[in-house]
Design a protein around this motif. Structure first.
Motif, short mmCIF file in Angstrom:
data_model
loop_
_atom_site.label_atom_id
_atom_site.label_comp_id
_atom_site.label_asym_id
_atom_site.label_seq_id
_atom_site.Cartn_x
_atom_site.Cartn_y
_atom_site.Cartn_z
N TYR A 195 6.49 11.52 -1.00
CA TYR A 195 5.76 11.44 0.27
C TYR A 195 6.09 12.59 1.21
O TYR A 195 7.25 12.89 1.49
N ALA A 216 2.65 5.87 -0.03
CA ALA A 216 3.89 5.20 0.35
C ALA A 216 3.69 3.69 0.23
O ALA A 216 2.65 3.18 0.67
N PRO A 217 4.59 2.96 -0.40
CA PRO A 217 5.78 3.49 -1.09
C PRO A 217 5.39 4.10 -2.43
O PRO A 217 4.36 3.74 -3.01
N GLY A 218 6.20 4.99 -2.92
CA GLY A 218 5.91 5.64 -4.18
C GLY A 218 6.65 5.02 -5.35
O GLY A 218 7.48 4.12 -5.19
N THR A 219 6.33 5.51 -6.54
CA THR A 219 6.94 5.02 -7.77
C THR A 219 7.49 6.20 -8.56
O THR A 219 6.92 7.28 -8.55
N ASN A 220 8.61 5.98 -9.23
CA ASN A 220 9.14 6.96 -10.18
C ASN A 220 9.51 6.19 -11.45
O ASN A 220 10.59 5.60 -11.54
N THR A 233 5.23 9.28 -7.90
CA THR A 233 4.46 9.31 -6.65
C THR A 233 5.34 9.11 -5.42
O THR A 233 4.83 8.84 -4.34
N ASN A 234 6.65 9.25 -5.59
CA ASN A 234 7.54 9.06 -4.43
C ASN A 234 7.91 10.39 -3.78
O ASN A 234 9.04 10.60 -3.34
#
Length: 388
Positions: free
Chosen positions: A160, A244-248, A157-158
């Motif tokens: 953005y 934001a912030p995203g995760t990987n 989800t990073n």
């Protein structure tokens, strides 16, 4: 042959990226000799920065007829990847195509068939396959170190992207311009790695795609997909451009523990006793296998990336070195994104291989009403009539 002459098709952002390292002769055995682009301004840019070093073309017919190169590197918009590749094969050239392989599998399958008929080299720019993290993960899984895969879980989800990003080009985030959103623009590498690292495609997919959830766009910007594999394993893929912030974070669980890829590290939570064996022998009621946290050593780099794929492709042509990213495999990641779209559009499960005709039909419905297509039609009308 002691070198491979390369012609670039399309000199936009990706084309310029490839031009950068090729112009510095950083690919051993590879030589950039020609470039084609229909935009005169882009060809002028090449002349300004590189003089007359390369043969330049403003149309594909003259480009392919020139025989000024041995292989093409295709950097066009998504929809054109298969079309240009097929033309190149028919003219007897080797082909290295940018990701994604195309927009819909029906067209990509035709590209794969053309490649097979030609007997020429065919690669795809899956540069993340050069990343030591994912190479090591694939090795641990395919070697049997993790045991049978039970679950995959990737939260990515990073990605953005602001509204201004989408507004920067009328083709962006439209069905007619790009053919999809986060799945087709941002996630092709992850969708490829998802199946490549475990060497396994799912049997069926159930996905929930939200179209224009966070931004004023017509394609998907938020996706949650659940998949099932033939061995009974399950998987989850979550992605968006609106958080934001995203995760990987990518997890793969197997009989022998769990492997996690996050923050540039690869951690193996290794069971001292495989779970099936522990379950069969443990008589203590509550309890679980002893687990060791193992930090797997991985090279401190992201790999050779785009240049590495091009080098591998050239080495394949010259020496027969196995391809790290065969072009035929581009259909796998695309199948996953097509299946997710189709599942959302039909509000149902989708079995793999997907119904390609149904997908194409549903896609054409969206292209017909796409804002980009309407804008292009208006521009065409203005050019012809001269009244606006």
């Amino acid at each position: 042959m002691n070198k491979v002459r390369i012609g670039i098709v399309g000199i936009g952002n990706m084309g310029k990226g490839h031009l950068n390292y090729l112009s510095k002769d950083e690919v051993k055995g590879g030589e950039l000799t020609a470039i084609v682009d229909i935009d005169p301004a882009r060809l002028d840019w090449v002349r300004e920065h590189h003089g007359d070093r390369y043969v330049l073309f403003d149309n594909l017919n003259d480009f392919f007829a020139s025989k000024a190169f041995d292989a093409v590197l295709i950097c066009t918009p998504h929809y054109d990847h298969p079309t240009v590749a097929i033309q190149a094969f028919e003219h007897g050239y080797h082909v290295l195509v940018e990701k994604p392989a195309g927009v819909y599998t029906k067209q990509v399958r035709e590209m794969n068939e053309a490649a097979a008929r030609s007997g020429k080299a065919f690669g795809i720019m899956y540069n993340q396959r050069t990343n030591p993290l994912y190479q090591k993960l694939r090795d641990l899984i395919t070697s049997g170190e993790l045991g049978q895969v039970r679950r995959t879980n990737w939260i990515i989800t990073n990605w953005y992207r602001s509204q201004s990003y989408y507004d920067s080009g009328g083709w962006r985030a439209t069905w007619a311009g790009e053919g999809g959103g986060v799945l087709l623009n941002q996630d092709p590498h992850q969708l490829d790695l998802w199946q490549w690292t475990i060497d396994m495609m799912p049997q069926r997919v159930r996905a929930f795609c939200h179209f224009g959830k966070y931004r004023n766009i017509e394609v998907e910007d938020d996706v949650t997909a659940y998949v099932e594999y033939a061995n009974g394993a399950t998987g989850l893929f979550v992605t968006t451009t609106g958080e934001a912030p995203g995760t990987n974070r990518y997890e793969v669980t197997g009989d022998n523990g769990k492997i996690v890829v996050e923050d540039g590290k690869l951690t193996f939570w290794r069971l001292r006793t495989p779970e099936p064996e522990f379950n069969a022998t443990w008589k203590g009621g509550f309890g679980s296998p002893e687990v060791w946290k193992c930090e797997i050593p991985v090279a401190k780099s992201e790999g050779a990336q785009h240049k590495g794929i091009t080098q591998n492709f050239v080495d394949y042509v010259l020496k027969g070195t196995p391809l790290l990213a065969p072009g035929e495999e581009g259909i796998k990641g695309l199948t996953l994104s097509n299946a997710m779209h189709l599942s959302a559009w039909t509000d149902n499960w989708v079995d793999l291989p997907i119904n390609e005709d149904l997908y194409y039909e549903k896609l054409q419905e969206r292209i017909k009403n796409s804002t980009h297509k309407k804008e292009m039609q208006e521009l065409k009308h203005m050019d012809v009539s001269g009244t606006h």
